[in-house]
Each structure stands twice: as structure tokens, then as C-alpha cells.
Design a protein around this motif. Structure first.
Motif, PDB file in Angstrom:
ATOM      1  N   MET A  97       4.773  -4.108 -10.294  1.00  0.00           N
ATOM      2  CA  MET A  97       5.012  -3.185  -9.504  1.00  0.00           C
ATOM      3  C   MET A  97       3.884  -2.973  -8.373  1.00  0.00           C
ATOM      4  N   THR A  98       4.403  -2.869  -7.093  1.00  0.00           N
ATOM      5  CA  THR A  98       3.743  -2.460  -5.873  1.00  0.00           C
ATOM      6  C   THR A  98       2.900  -1.334  -6.045  1.00  0.00           C
ATOM      7  N   GLN A  99       1.489  -1.254  -5.600  1.00  0.00           N
ATOM      8  CA  GLN A  99       0.687  -0.083  -5.357  1.00  0.00           C
ATOM      9  C   GLN A  99       0.427  -0.027  -3.968  1.00  0.00           C
ATOM     10  N   THR A 100       0.630   1.037  -3.417  1.00  0.00           N
ATOM     11  CA  THR A 100       0.317   1.667  -2.033  1.00  0.00           C
ATOM     12  C   THR A 100      -1.099   1.797  -1.983  1.00  0.00           C
ATOM     13  N   ALA A 101      -1.992   1.018  -1.359  1.00  0.00           N
ATOM     14  CA  ALA A 101      -3.514   1.340  -1.344  1.00  0.00           C
ATOM     15  C   ALA A 101      -3.981   2.199  -0.005  1.00  0.00           C
ATOM     16  N   SER A 102      -3.117   1.974   1.058  1.00  0.00           N
ATOM     17  CA  SER A 102      -3.410   2.433   2.164  1.00  0.00           C
ATOM     18  C   SER A 102      -2.185   3.010   2.902  1.00  0.00           C
ATOM     19  N   ARG A 103      -2.481   3.969   3.997  1.00  0.00           N
ATOM     20  CA  ARG A 103      -1.327   4.212   4.630  1.00  0.00           C
ATOM     21  C   ARG A 103      -2.014   4.290   6.293  1.00  0.00           C
ATOM     22  N   ILE A 104      -1.343   3.796   7.407  1.00  0.00           N
ATOM     23  CA  ILE A 104      -1.666   3.549   8.538  1.00  0.00           C
ATOM     24  C   ILE A 104      -0.565   4.177   9.365  1.00  0.00           C
ATOM     25  N   ASP A 105      -1.115   5.268  10.140  1.00  0.00           N
ATOM     26  CA  ASP A 105      -0.019   5.825  10.847  1.00  0.00           C
ATOM     27  C   ASP A 105      -0.460   5.334  12.436  1.00  0.00           C
ATOM     28  N   LEU A 164      11.288   7.047  13.447  1.00  0.00           N
ATOM     29  CA  LEU A 164      10.245   6.809  12.547  1.00  0.00           C
ATOM     30  C   LEU A 164      10.408   5.419  11.832  1.00  0.00           C
ATOM     31  N   TRP A 165       9.672   4.375  11.895  1.00  0.00           N
ATOM     32  CA  TRP A 165       9.711   3.266  10.963  1.00  0.00           C
ATOM     33  C   TRP A 165       8.371   3.223  10.203  1.00  0.00           C
ATOM     34  N   ARG A 166       8.856   3.025   8.889  1.00  0.00           N
ATOM     35  CA  ARG A 166       7.787   2.745   7.721  1.00  0.00           C
ATOM     36  C   ARG A 166       7.962   1.420   6.964  1.00  0.00           C
ATOM     37  N   VAL A 167       6.963   0.789   6.940  1.00  0.00           N
ATOM     38  CA  VAL A 167       6.872  -0.401   6.532  1.00  0.00           C
ATOM     39  C   VAL A 167       5.937  -0.936   5.548  1.00  0.00           C
ATOM     40  N   ALA A 168       6.450  -1.177   4.293  1.00  0.00           N
ATOM     41  CA  ALA A 168       5.183  -1.635   3.125  1.00  0.00           C
ATOM     42  C   ALA A 168       5.074  -2.985   3.306  1.00  0.00           C
ATOM     43  N   ILE A 169       3.552  -3.364   3.578  1.00  0.00           N
ATOM     44  CA  ILE A 169       3.460  -4.821   3.534  1.00  0.00           C
ATOM     45  C   ILE A 169       2.419  -5.174   2.553  1.00  0.00           C
ATOM     46  N   THR A 170       2.877  -5.780   1.588  1.00  0.00           N
ATOM     47  CA  THR A 170       2.291  -6.181   0.374  1.00  0.00           C
ATOM     48  C   THR A 170       1.599  -7.487   0.370  1.00  0.00           C
ATOM     49  N   ARG A 171       0.502  -7.469  -0.273  1.00  0.00           N
ATOM     50  CA  ARG A 171      -0.313  -8.820  -0.470  1.00  0.00           C
ATOM     51  C   ARG A 171       0.063  -9.386  -1.688  1.00  0.00           C
ATOM     52  N   THR A 172       0.810 -10.612  -1.548  1.00  0.00           N
ATOM     53  CA  THR A 172       1.387 -11.160  -2.736  1.00  0.00           C
ATOM     54  C   THR A 172       0.283 -12.244  -3.204  1.00  0.00           C
ATOM     55  N   GLN A 173      -0.569 -12.799  -2.472  1.00  0.00           N
ATOM     56  CA  GLN A 173      -1.644 -13.731  -3.013  1.00  0.00           C
ATOM     57  C   GLN A 173      -2.708 -13.509  -2.199  1.00  0.00           C
ATOM     58  N   ALA A 174      -4.048 -13.702  -2.649  1.00  0.00           N
ATOM     59  CA  ALA A 174      -5.096 -14.109  -1.518  1.00  0.00           C
ATOM     60  C   ALA A 174      -4.874 -15.434  -1.003  1.00  0.00           C
ATOM     61  N   GLY A 175      -5.490 -15.654   0.008  1.00  0.00           N
ATOM     62  CA  GLY A 175      -5.347 -16.935   0.686  1.00  0.00           C
ATOM     63  C   GLY A 175      -6.720 -17.079   1.727  1.00  0.00           C
ATOM     64  N   PRO A 176      -6.749 -18.207   2.369  1.00  0.00           N
ATOM     65  CA  PRO A 176      -7.972 -18.558   3.361  1.00  0.00           C
ATOM     66  C   PRO A 176      -7.849 -17.508   4.631  1.00  0.00           C
ATOM     67  N   ALA A 177      -6.974 -16.844   4.940  1.00  0.00           N
ATOM     68  CA  ALA A 177      -7.289 -15.899   6.273  1.00  0.00           C
ATOM     69  C   ALA A 177      -8.051 -14.745   5.526  1.00  0.00           C
ATOM     70  N   ALA A 178      -7.828 -14.235   4.431  1.00  0.00           N
ATOM     71  CA  ALA A 178      -8.797 -13.237   3.821  1.00  0.00           C
ATOM     72  C   ALA A 178     -10.338 -13.392   4.035  1.00  0.00           C
ATOM     73  N   GLU A 179     -10.536 -14.522   3.811  1.00  0.00           N
ATOM     74  CA  GLU A 179     -11.949 -14.944   3.916  1.00  0.00           C
ATOM     75  C   GLU A 179     -12.552 -15.382   5.405  1.00  0.00           C
ATOM     76  N   SER A 180     -11.633 -15.444   6.366  1.00  0.00           N
ATOM     77  CA  SER A 180     -12.055 -15.751   7.654  1.00  0.00           C
ATOM     78  C   SER A 180     -12.752 -14.738   8.439  1.00  0.00           C
ATOM     79  N   GLY A 181     -12.191 -13.287   8.179  1.00  0.00           N
ATOM     80  CA  GLY A 181     -12.953 -12.152   8.832  1.00  0.00           C
ATOM     81  C   GLY A 181     -12.371 -12.347  10.269  1.00  0.00           C
ATOM     82  N   SER A 182     -11.271 -12.972  10.501  1.00  0.00           N
ATOM     83  CA  SER A 182     -10.713 -12.526  12.035  1.00  0.00           C
ATOM     84  C   SER A 182      -9.193 -12.355  11.714  1.00  0.00           C
ATOM     85  N   CYS A 183      -8.853 -11.318  12.435  1.00  0.00           N
ATOM     86  CA  CYS A 183      -7.465 -11.064  12.225  1.00  0.00           C
ATOM     87  C   CYS A 183      -6.587 -11.967  13.214  1.00  0.00           C
TER      88      CYS A 183
END
Length: 95
Positions: free
Chosen positions: A1-9, A69-88
Motif C-alpha cells: 500500500m502506498t503512503q503519501t508522505a508529502s503534498r506539493i501544490d 486541477l491535476w493531481r498526481v501521485a509519484i511513488t518511489r518504488t525503489q531506491a537508486g543511484p539518483a537518490a544519492e547523487s544530490g542533484s535533481c
């Protein structure tokens, strides 16, 4: 089950600040957590950016699809190298 951790408007956020905020929030999520994105237009270009930078690490689910109005859930399915890079996006986020 997905848990919404944050909402960004993003409607009230300066365009240049949107993608960096979205990506930094996403990187802080644990696998199975989601952020909910709220916007006044379809954020499809953001989907393509996620897909290019983090293929297989996210799920994209429309919760509401316009026309005002558009609402999208973006779920992290797994951690990866991008998470550690610090650059978006290498400084090219334009919003």
C-alpha cells in the motif's frame, strides 16, 4: 500500500523552483512512499524527466486529470543511484 508522505501544490511556487523541490522531496522518500503533486496543467513533461533520470524507480498515477486541477501521485518504488547523487537535474530545471 502506498503512503503519501508529502503534498506539493506547485501553483504557488515560482516555476524555476518547482522541479528542484519536487525532485528533492522525491529523493527523501522511502520505497513505497509517495508525494502528491498538485498543478493547474498536466505535468507530463515532469514525467518524462523522471523517466529519463530514474527509470524503474517510480510509479506515476493520476489522481485527478483536469481540466482545471491535476493531481498526481509519484511513488518511489525503489531506491537508486539518483537518490544519492544530490542533484535533481544538473541545474537545468526550469519549472
Amino acid at each position: 500500500m502506498t503512503q503519501t508522505a508529502s503534498r506539493i501544490d506547485v501553483r504557488a511556487i515560482a516555476p524555476r523552483d518547482r522541479h528542484p523541490l519536487i525532485f528533492s522531496t522525491f529523493h527523501a522518500l522511502s520505497a513505497g512512499q509517495a508525494l502528491e503533486l498538485v498543478n493547474d496543467h498536466d505535468p507530463r513533461p515532469l514525467y518524462y524527466q523522471f523517466n529519463a533520470q530514474m527509470p524503474g524507480q517510480f510509479a506515476w498515477d493520476y489522481l485527478e486529470a483536469g481540466p482545471d486541477l491535476w493531481r498526481v501521485a509519484i511513488t518511489r518504488t525503489q531506491a537508486g543511484p539518483a537518490a544519492e547523487s544530490g542533484s535533481c537535474c544538473g541545474g537545468g530545471c526550469g519549472g
